[in-house]
Design an enzyme around this catalytic site. Structure first.
Site, PDB file in Angstrom:
ATOM      1  N   LYS A  84      46.522  43.696  38.762  1.00 14.22           N
ATOM      2  CA  LYS A  84      46.590  44.166  40.147  1.00 14.22           C
ATOM      3  C   LYS A  84      45.253  43.949  40.842  1.00 14.22           C
ATOM      4  O   LYS A  84      44.271  44.628  40.548  1.00 14.22           O
ATOM      5  CB  LYS A  84      46.941  45.654  40.217  1.00 14.22           C
ATOM      6  CG  LYS A  84      47.299  46.062  41.657  1.00 14.22           C
ATOM      7  CD  LYS A  84      47.325  47.553  41.885  1.00 14.22           C
ATOM      8  CE  LYS A  84      45.966  48.112  42.213  1.00 14.22           C
ATOM      9  NZ  LYS A  84      45.365  47.558  43.444  1.00 14.22           N
ATOM     10  N   GLU A 120      34.803  49.816  33.668  1.00 11.66           N
ATOM     11  CA  GLU A 120      33.504  49.407  34.198  1.00 11.66           C
ATOM     12  C   GLU A 120      33.379  50.088  35.548  1.00 11.66           C
ATOM     13  O   GLU A 120      34.073  49.722  36.493  1.00 11.66           O
ATOM     14  CB  GLU A 120      33.437  47.880  34.301  1.00 11.66           C
ATOM     15  CG  GLU A 120      32.017  47.373  34.396  1.00 11.66           C
ATOM     16  CD  GLU A 120      31.559  47.201  35.825  1.00 11.66           C
ATOM     17  OE1 GLU A 120      31.004  48.179  36.391  1.00 11.66           O
ATOM     18  OE2 GLU A 120      31.763  46.112  36.375  1.00 11.66           O
ATOM     19  N   CYS A 145      28.192  46.704  41.663  1.00 11.06           N
ATOM     20  CA  CYS A 145      28.162  47.902  40.818  1.00 11.06           C
ATOM     21  C   CYS A 145      26.786  48.123  40.204  1.00 11.06           C
ATOM     22  O   CYS A 145      26.384  49.251  39.962  1.00 11.06           O
ATOM     23  CB  CYS A 145      29.234  47.822  39.744  1.00 11.06           C
ATOM     24  SG  CYS A 145      29.217  46.263  38.875  1.00 11.06           S
ATOM     25  N   GLU A 178      26.505  56.768  44.692  1.00  5.04           N
ATOM     26  CA  GLU A 178      26.644  55.326  44.891  1.00  5.04           C
ATOM     27  C   GLU A 178      27.076  55.060  46.338  1.00  5.04           C
ATOM     28  O   GLU A 178      28.110  55.549  46.789  1.00  5.04           O
ATOM     29  CB  GLU A 178      27.706  54.777  43.929  1.00  5.04           C
ATOM     30  CG  GLU A 178      27.837  53.280  44.011  1.00  5.04           C
ATOM     31  CD  GLU A 178      28.809  52.718  42.977  1.00  5.04           C
ATOM     32  OE1 GLU A 178      29.945  53.214  42.881  1.00  5.04           O
ATOM     33  OE2 GLU A 178      28.425  51.777  42.265  1.00  5.04           O
TER      34      GLU A 178
HETATM   35  P1  NAI Z   1      38.777  52.337  43.593  1.00  2.07           P
HETATM   36  O1  NAI Z   1      38.240  52.637  42.241  1.00  2.07           O
HETATM   37  O2  NAI Z   1      39.676  53.369  44.200  1.00  2.07           O
HETATM   38  O3  NAI Z   1      39.601  50.954  43.570  1.00  2.07           O
HETATM   39  C1  NAI Z   1      39.437  49.938  42.606  1.00  2.07           C
HETATM   40  C2  NAI Z   1      40.811  49.488  42.121  1.00  2.07           C
HETATM   41  O4  NAI Z   1      41.508  50.585  41.561  1.00  2.07           O
HETATM   42  C3  NAI Z   1      41.712  48.942  43.231  1.00  2.07           C
HETATM   43  O5  NAI Z   1      42.498  47.893  42.707  1.00  2.07           O
HETATM   44  C4  NAI Z   1      42.593  50.143  43.539  1.00  2.07           C
HETATM   45  O6  NAI Z   1      43.842  49.788  44.103  1.00  2.07           O
HETATM   46  C5  NAI Z   1      42.772  50.759  42.167  1.00  2.07           C
HETATM   47  N1  NAI Z   1      43.130  52.184  42.190  1.00  2.07           N
HETATM   48  C6  NAI Z   1      42.778  53.132  43.100  1.00  2.07           C
HETATM   49  N2  NAI Z   1      43.329  54.321  42.791  1.00  2.07           N
HETATM   50  C7  NAI Z   1      44.046  54.139  41.653  1.00  2.07           C
HETATM   51  C8  NAI Z   1      44.855  54.990  40.841  1.00  2.07           C
HETATM   52  N3  NAI Z   1      45.048  56.273  41.150  1.00  2.07           N
HETATM   53  N4  NAI Z   1      45.438  54.474  39.737  1.00  2.07           N
HETATM   54  C9  NAI Z   1      45.253  53.170  39.405  1.00  2.07           C
HETATM   55  N5  NAI Z   1      44.524  52.319  40.142  1.00  2.07           N
HETATM   56  C10 NAI Z   1      43.910  52.785  41.252  1.00  2.07           C
HETATM   57  O7  NAI Z   1      37.570  52.033  44.545  1.00  2.07           O
HETATM   58  P2  NAI Z   1      37.599  51.998  46.165  1.00  2.07           P
HETATM   59  O8  NAI Z   1      38.357  53.175  46.670  1.00  2.07           O
HETATM   60  O9  NAI Z   1      38.030  50.664  46.586  1.00  2.07           O
HETATM   61  O10 NAI Z   1      36.059  52.158  46.502  1.00  2.07           O
HETATM   62  C11 NAI Z   1      35.450  53.453  46.477  1.00  2.07           C
HETATM   63  C12 NAI Z   1      34.071  53.395  45.911  1.00  2.07           C
HETATM   64  O11 NAI Z   1      34.124  53.047  44.532  1.00  2.07           O
HETATM   65  C13 NAI Z   1      33.160  52.350  46.528  1.00  2.07           C
HETATM   66  O12 NAI Z   1      32.600  52.792  47.713  1.00  2.07           O
HETATM   67  C14 NAI Z   1      32.165  52.146  45.429  1.00  2.07           C
HETATM   68  O13 NAI Z   1      31.180  53.157  45.469  1.00  2.07           O
HETATM   69  C15 NAI Z   1      32.980  52.300  44.163  1.00  2.07           C
HETATM   70  N6  NAI Z   1      33.389  50.990  43.615  1.00  2.07           N
HETATM   71  C16 NAI Z   1      32.769  50.522  42.486  1.00  2.07           C
HETATM   72  C17 NAI Z   1      33.078  49.268  42.008  1.00  2.07           C
HETATM   73  C18 NAI Z   1      32.426  48.715  40.794  1.00  2.07           C
HETATM   74  O14 NAI Z   1      32.318  47.513  40.663  1.00  2.07           O
HETATM   75  N7  NAI Z   1      32.039  49.524  39.841  1.00  2.07           N
HETATM   76  C19 NAI Z   1      34.031  48.390  42.683  1.00  2.07           C
HETATM   77  C20 NAI Z   1      34.678  49.010  43.822  1.00  2.07           C
HETATM   78  C21 NAI Z   1      34.331  50.241  44.254  1.00  2.07           C
END
Ligand code: NAI
Ligand code: MG
Length: 492
Positions: free
Chosen positions: A188, A263, A297, A395
């Site tokens: 996904k 990660e 990240c 972050e």
């Molecule tokens: P997120 O962790 O919610 O989204 C990342 C992925 O997880 C997307 O594909 C999303 O659809 C999926 N996801 C979200 N909720 C889920 C659930 N309940 N069950 C399964 N999958 C789920 O991150 P988001 O909301 O896009 O960004 C929020 C913050 O997270 C950012 O501002 C940043 O600080 C951090 N982040 C960190 C990343 C990294 O590389 N470690 C990458 C993206 C965001």
């Protein structure tokens, strides 16, 4: 070169808008679609089929079937390697198209998608192509007249949930080792950036990947993502994103005892000692936080600069940050593009306000948006920050760095480690002994000495503490996608 707003160019570029399940492009069973926004303009570019539970079920069934029957399980390891090589070659053949698609969808500069995202994605497939026929077990000397040997077998159907900051590269980090190990995949992409993954699906078909081996199901986290992490027929889930989402996924995976690898984010210390080579350390501080508009990240978002050089260092750093060219992601001279979404843009501006309201923190540069359309933010440096401020603890995931003063080695190791995260760190010094002492003292999965953001498909990457567990890239990632079987033979 076309600009981000030229509608003709966008229409031609987006070839696929449907889910890829069992080797076919299909509509969502619900018929639902969601809008994909160009963050350079804020306008909707197209609509993409929206997967939910029913589609995840269909993709999982296809993945299970492909895992158990058909050509894939019979394929030799070397042939799986050859398939990965073909994918790598196709990515490079379509480099320019993929780069433009990625820049439109994510907002990152075309110079970076052309020279970093796309080649690094291809290199990841190339790297794991080389491992496929080297997945050796071992023969183990055991007591008694027994032959005991091990085999590395696939985990099964793996669910992979990725973020939007490096859409194709995060896909490559997950899909390449999974295929290498002989698994099938339900992937996904993030709802903000589904386009390169759908184009990748076409390339899989072209590379001769059997139907059902790779399924690409764009959709939202709470629906499609949750259906993956709780699915009874998915054996493992690999996730990159926010730590809070990692917790939700871990809980959901517990119900079916899925293996997980996570990660998550970071608040990485980038540490500059008085005795560093200053021009390279400034370049490292710049790249450390402003690369990919800070949506990284492992961004060096806490910049520790030693007292003796602190003031002049931050002055020159701010001077250089002010000269970064922020603008149209499709312009080759652009150095910093758009933030990925309105939501992320507002989150970052919110943190900038929090920083401005801290009495002791002072804005050294930036602190505002650029222009009045699209999601552009000026590179922003806060000086005089202390580790207890929110801008140093949380972050931000944007072009915002907190400069922190420190006195000596012992203090900076302690302060550097004073964070819930442990993804990465940087150390800048000419003293080789000190460099290694500090690298060993920091609780982080990656430490860069006199460099920052160095990556290679061959080198493991992952976190300590709330930055997650499991290592991607390198030989280490193969442990996520294989399991050891021990076989005993009675030789009496
Ligand atoms: P997120 O962790 O919610 O989204 C990342 C992925 O997880 C997307 O594909 C999303 O659809 C999926 N996801 C979200 N909720 C889920 C659930 N309940 N069950 C399964 N999958 C789920 O991150 P988001 O909301 O896009 O960004 C929020 C913050 O997270 C950012 O501002 C940043 O600080 C951090 N982040 C960190 C990343 C990294 O590389 N470690 C990458 C993206 C965001
Ligand atoms: Mg979220």
């Amino acid at each position: 070169m076309a600009t981000a707003t030229a509608p003709g160019a966008v229409g031609e570029l987006i070839r696929q808008r449907k889910l890829f399940i069992d080797g076919e492009f299909v509509d969502a069973q619900s018929g639902k679609t969601f809008g994909v926004i160009n963050p350079g303009t804020g306008a909707e570019m197209c609509r993409v089929a929206e997967a939910d539970k029913a589609d995840i079920d269909a993709a999982t069934k296809a993945a299970r079937r492909a895992f158990e029957s058909g050509p894939y399980p019979k394929m030799s390891n070397r042939d799986r390697g050859r398939m990965l090589s073909r994918i790598a070659a196709l990515i490079m053949e379509n480099r320019e198209e993929l780069a433009r698609l990625e820049s439109l969808d994510n907002g990152k500069p075309i110079g970076e998608t052309m020279n970093v995202d796309i080649p690094a994605s291809a290199a990841t497939f190339e790297y794991y192509a080389g491992w496929a026929d080297k997945l050796e077990g071992s023969v183990i000397p055991v007591d008694g007249n027994n032959l005991n040997y091990t085999r590395l077998e696939p985990v099964g159907v793996v669910g992979q949930i990725i973020p939007w900051n490096f859409p194709l590269l995060m896909l490559a980090w997950k899909i390449a080792p999974a295929i290498c190990g002989g698994n099938t995949i339900v992937m996904k992409p993030a709802e903000q950036t589904p386009l390169s993954a759908l184009r990748f699906a076409e390339l899989c078909a072209e590379a001769g990947v059997p139907p059902g081996v790779v399924n690409i199901v764009p959709g939202f986290g709470e629906t499609a993502g949750a259906a993956i992490s709780g699915h009874p027929d998915i054996d493992k889930v690999a996730f990159t994103g926010e730590w809070k989402t990692g917790q939700i996924i871990m809980r959901a995976a517990a119900g079916t005892l899925k293996r997980i690898s996570l990660e998550l984010g970071g608040k990485s210390p980038n540490i500059v000692f008085d005795d560093a080579d200053i021009p390279s350390a400034i370049a490292g501080a710049m790249g450390g936080i402003f690369f990919n508009a800070g949506e990284v990240c492992c961004a060096g978002s806490r910049l520790f600069v030693q007292s003796g050089i602190h003031k002049e260092f931050v002055q020159e750093f701010a001077h250089q940050a002010n000269s970064i060219k922020v603008g149209d992601p499709l312009d080759e001279t652009t150095q910093q593009g758009a933030q990925v979404s309105k939501e992320q843009f507002e989150k970052i501006l919110g943190y900038i306000d929090i920083g401005k309201n801290e009495d002791k923190a002072e804005l050294a540069c930036g602190g505002e948006r650029v222009g009045d359309t699209g999601y552009f933010i000026r590179p922003t440096i806060f000086d005089g920050v202390t580790n207890d401020m929110r801008i140093a603890r949380e972050e931000i995931f944007g072009p915002v760095v907190s400069a922190i003063d420190f006195a000596d080695e012992e203090a900076v190791i302690a302060e550097g480690n004073k964070t819930m995260y442990g993804l990465a760190a940087g150390v800048w010094t000419k003293d080789i002994k000190k460099a290694h002492r500090v690298a060993h003292g920091l609780r982080a999965g990656t430490v860069w000495i006199n460099t920052y953001n160095a990556f290679d498909a061959a080198s493991p990457f992952g976190g300590f503490k709330y930055s997650g567990f499991g290592r991607e890239n390198g030989k280490a990632a193969l442990e996520l996608y294989t399991q050891v079987k021990s076989i005993w033979v009675n030789m009496d």
